[in-house]
Structures are given as structure tokens and as C-alpha cells.
Design an enzyme around this catalytic site. Sequence first.
Site, PDB file in Angstrom:
ATOM      1  N   THR A  63     -55.622 -24.925-124.792  1.00  0.00           N
ATOM      2  CA  THR A  63     -54.288 -24.779-125.388  1.00  0.00           C
ATOM      3  C   THR A  63     -53.285 -25.425-124.439  1.00  0.00           C
ATOM      4  OG1 THR A  63     -54.998 -22.747-126.411  1.00  0.00           O
ATOM      5  CG2 THR A  63     -52.621 -23.087-126.246  1.00  0.00           C
TER       6      THR A  63
ATOM      7  N   CYS B 107     -54.604 -14.917-124.745  1.00  0.00           N
ATOM      8  CA  CYS B 107     -53.963 -15.950-125.577  1.00  0.00           C
ATOM      9  C   CYS B 107     -52.575 -15.584-126.086  1.00  0.00           C
ATOM     10  CB  CYS B 107     -54.872 -16.279-126.752  1.00  0.00           C
ATOM     11  SG  CYS B 107     -56.514 -16.731-126.212  1.00  0.00           S
TER      12      CYS B 107
ATOM     13  N   LYS C  24     -51.387 -25.150-132.679  1.00  0.00           N
ATOM     14  CA  LYS C  24     -52.090 -24.086-131.947  1.00  0.00           C
ATOM     15  C   LYS C  24     -51.110 -22.988-131.489  1.00  0.00           C
ATOM     16  CE  LYS C  24     -54.933 -21.792-129.488  1.00  0.00           C
ATOM     17  NZ  LYS C  24     -56.095 -21.071-129.941  1.00  0.00           N
TER      18      LYS C  24
ATOM     19  N   ARG D 121     -57.804  -9.000-119.714  1.00  0.00           N
ATOM     20  CA  ARG D 121     -56.529  -9.656-119.424  1.00  0.00           C
ATOM     21  C   ARG D 121     -55.435  -9.157-120.380  1.00  0.00           C
ATOM     22  NH1 ARG D 121     -58.471 -15.786-119.197  1.00  0.00           N
ATOM     23  NH2 ARG D 121     -60.048 -14.930-120.592  1.00  0.00           N
TER      24      ARG D 121
ATOM     25  N   LEU E 196     -60.895 -20.022-132.291  1.00  0.00           N
ATOM     26  CA  LEU E 196     -61.810 -18.873-132.342  1.00  0.00           C
ATOM     27  C   LEU E 196     -61.249 -17.662-131.600  1.00  0.00           C
ATOM     28  CD1 LEU E 196     -63.367 -18.580-129.379  1.00  0.00           C
ATOM     29  CD2 LEU E 196     -64.617 -20.531-130.265  1.00  0.00           C
ATOM     30  N   ARG E 197     -61.737 -16.491-132.002  1.00  0.00           N
ATOM     31  CA  ARG E 197     -61.318 -15.230-131.385  1.00  0.00           C
ATOM     32  C   ARG E 197     -62.423 -14.709-130.483  1.00  0.00           C
ATOM     33  NH1 ARG E 197     -60.856 -12.199-136.875  1.00  0.00           N
ATOM     34  NH2 ARG E 197     -62.578 -13.642-137.155  1.00  0.00           N
TER      35      ARG E 197
END
Length: 426
Positions: A121, A260, A204, A327, A153-154
Site C-alpha cells: 500500500t 491497515c 487502495k 497491531r 485481502l484480509r
Amino acid sequence: MDILVVGTGYVGTTTALIFAEQGHRVTGLDVDTNKIENLQAGKLHFYETGLEELLNKHLQQKNIVFTTNVEKGIQNNEIIYICVGTPQKEDGSANLIYVEQVAKSIGKLMNGYKTVVTKSTVPVGTAEKVTEWIKESQITPYEYDVVSNPEFLREGSALYDALHPDRIVVGALTKRAFQKMREVFGAVSFPYLETTPRASELIKYAANSFLALKISYINELARLCDRLNINVRDVAKGMGLDKRIGTSFLEAGIGYGGSCFPKDVNALLDAANQYGVTLSILKSAINVNKTQPFYVLEKMKQVLGSLKGKTIAILGLSFKANTDDIREASSLIVIDYLLKEGVNIKIHDPVVTLSSSCFKQYETVEETVTNADAVLICTDWSQYKDFAWETIKDKIANPIIFDGRNCLNAEKIKHSGFIYRGVAYP
Ligand code: UGA
């Protein structure tokens, strides 16, 4: 095709394995010798269902190999995917130092035409920077294209998401680059969007920020639902059945975390600021998310009174189920707050281990909740959803469950004699 994937973190390793699954010959490259040795030995350094099996399958079939040899990696492959980390800087912007290092190595070591693809990203304009970095470090002026192909994707469902994407986005500037990417993906049954690198890079951030926005919207609405004694899940369902809205990412809870959403929303805000645009809606989303764990903790205080000296069992450390990633996890914010309040903390997570002298982690849910004054669920692990709560009611000092993920069956729990407090889930 021969594909090099630089960076064997979460995204890189998954990407490499999916390409191997699609029949490409893949090389995974990393500077971390330990990671590479483990991967080459068939061991995954993170938890993700199904991925280790895929790794071993392709190692056996010899269509994937892991190396630290940068020169060979670059020279033996025409397609080079950059999947290195883009950590958040102090000011919220993305740190591109690793992307720059890879781009410069490609420039220096390339031995012919390359398609260089950013999967990480990265902020809008990075493809242009990568183009420059390669150019300025080139010894021989071989041709190359720089492409943006973001990953959607996750964690926790990486394999499924990578095999069944909602769409593939490819941002490029030349016919040759678009053609190479079509060869990489072959015939696909899902939408395939070709656009410019800049648009692709923004898609994104815009997608992640929109999803974060959806969560913050439902979380803020949940506060109103709480006041009005309305079940937010009904509201989310009723809203989501409108196809224009959609039911996903409308689950109220203790807030979003992970590597993310928090990072990407900040990065988009920061990037917009640099161009003199204030994305005020994102500021609000961040604010709701920052305050959401405290909203849940405040509810706890309303029921338990002062928390000092109380024992709280925290179930779930990871930022979501089916991952070992902590995180930006809400659990960490909660633990920090409760410790400051003088609470005795007992912890459980099916896969994450946190060692600290400030609290004790237990192997089983039963041990964790025994003698607790309340239970707080921070992650929606199936172990908690499927747990036979009725069997341990008498072991808990106060049978009160605060469900920060609205993941238990409230009716069943209440029927078992517990006091149940979800997030606007009466
Ligand atoms: C997210 C995006 O969903 C992916 O499409 C994207 O590729 C990825 O970021 C990335 O940029 O790499 P991920 O962070 O792995 O994926 O996990 P999500 O499933 O999106 O969950 C993020 C957080 O939101 C979790 O803490 C989750 O519990 C929370 N969440 C999610 C809610 O609180 N409510 C919801 O309705 C959905």
C-alpha cells in the site's frame, strides 16, 4: 511466468503462494535470513489458515523457492512484485524507504526488460517515484514499466480472498505493461480494472478508508442505539439490505484495529492535507475509533462502579479472529487503561501470547474467567462464540460479560444467568 516477490511478510508470502497456485514459477526474496530459511523449510512465520499447507505443496512441486540473493532474484525474473512494508511515520504518512531500496536494487542489477509492480500500500505518486529511483540507479538503460496492483485481502481469510477477489486493479501507463499483467493473471472470472497508477494507488486507500468509515459510522450510531434501547444489529441489517449500502463492515464493536485501517486512514488524511484538501469525514472516523474502546470501558464502569482492585478477564488479544496479529488491537488499549485503573487482568487468546509482569495469561477460557468480576471480549474468536458459558457461570465472581464484538448469542447467555452487555445489543 517467472515472478519475483520481494518482501515475504504477510502480503508478499500470500501473493507468492497464490501465483505458485496459478502455475507461475515464483521466487520469494527477503533480507531476513531467518524468515527465508523458515519458509524454505515449509514453516510460516505468521498464523493464517491454509497457507502453510499451500507453502509445503508448492515447495514439494518446486514451483516456489525462497532466497536472500537479490542479484539472482532480479536477474532471473521478468516480473518483480514489490511487497515490502510501508510503515507509518510519526506524522502519519507512509515510509517508503524499503520500496526505495528495492527500486534502486532493481535499477542497479537489472539485466533486461522488467515489469516492476507495487503491491504494497503506497501513496499516490509512488509509481512515479519508483520509476525515478530505478532510472537514477541504472547502470545500463534497460527498458522497464512500473505498475500498481494493490492487494485487497484480509488477514484471517487471506487465502480465500486472494483466490476469490472482488476485483483486480492494475494501474499502468503502457500497452506492454497492461499486456504483461494480463499474462500474469490469465483469464479471470472477476472484474479486472485497468487504470492509471495514480488512480490505482488511490483506490487502495480510498477503499480501506471507506470500510473504516463504515465501521465508525455504525459504532457511532450504536451509541445512539444504546440510548434508545435499539439493537444496532437490526439497524445494520435493515440498512445493509439496501444493495447500495451492503451488510458487510457494519458490525458495531470495540473499534477497528490491525495494520491497515488505522495506518491507511491516517496516510490518506496526511496525503490529502499535503494537497491542501481536508478530508474531514476521515478525521471524524478516526476520532470515533479512538474513543470506541473507552465507550465500552465506560459501560463497564457504569455496571461495576470503580474498577480499582477488580479482576477482569480479557478474552482475545488479536485485532480480529483467525490471526495472530495484535497491531493496533483494541485489546491493547483496553489493557493499558485497565492497568492504569488498578485492575487485576487475566488474559486469554487462542493463538497470541503476551508476556508481561503486569498480568497473567491462561491456557483455557475457564481458567481465565474463574473468579473474575467481569469478562470482556475483545476478539470474536469462535472459541468464545461456541463456549459452553452455562458450565462456568458459578466460577465467575460476577457473571457479567461485556461483549466488545457483539459476537455471543445474547439470548442464550442471558438465559444461562449472565448479565450481558454488548455494544447496543440489548
Ligand atoms: C483490511 C481490508 O478489509 C482488506 O480489504 C485490505 O486488503 C487490508 O485491510 C489491507 O489493507 O491489507 P484487515 O485489516 O486484514 O483487512 O481486516 P478486516 O477484516 O478489514 O478488519 C479490520 C478491523 O475492523 C478489525 O479490527 C475488525 O474487527 C474490524 N471490523 C471489521 C469491525 O469492527 N466491524 C466490521 O463490521 C468489520
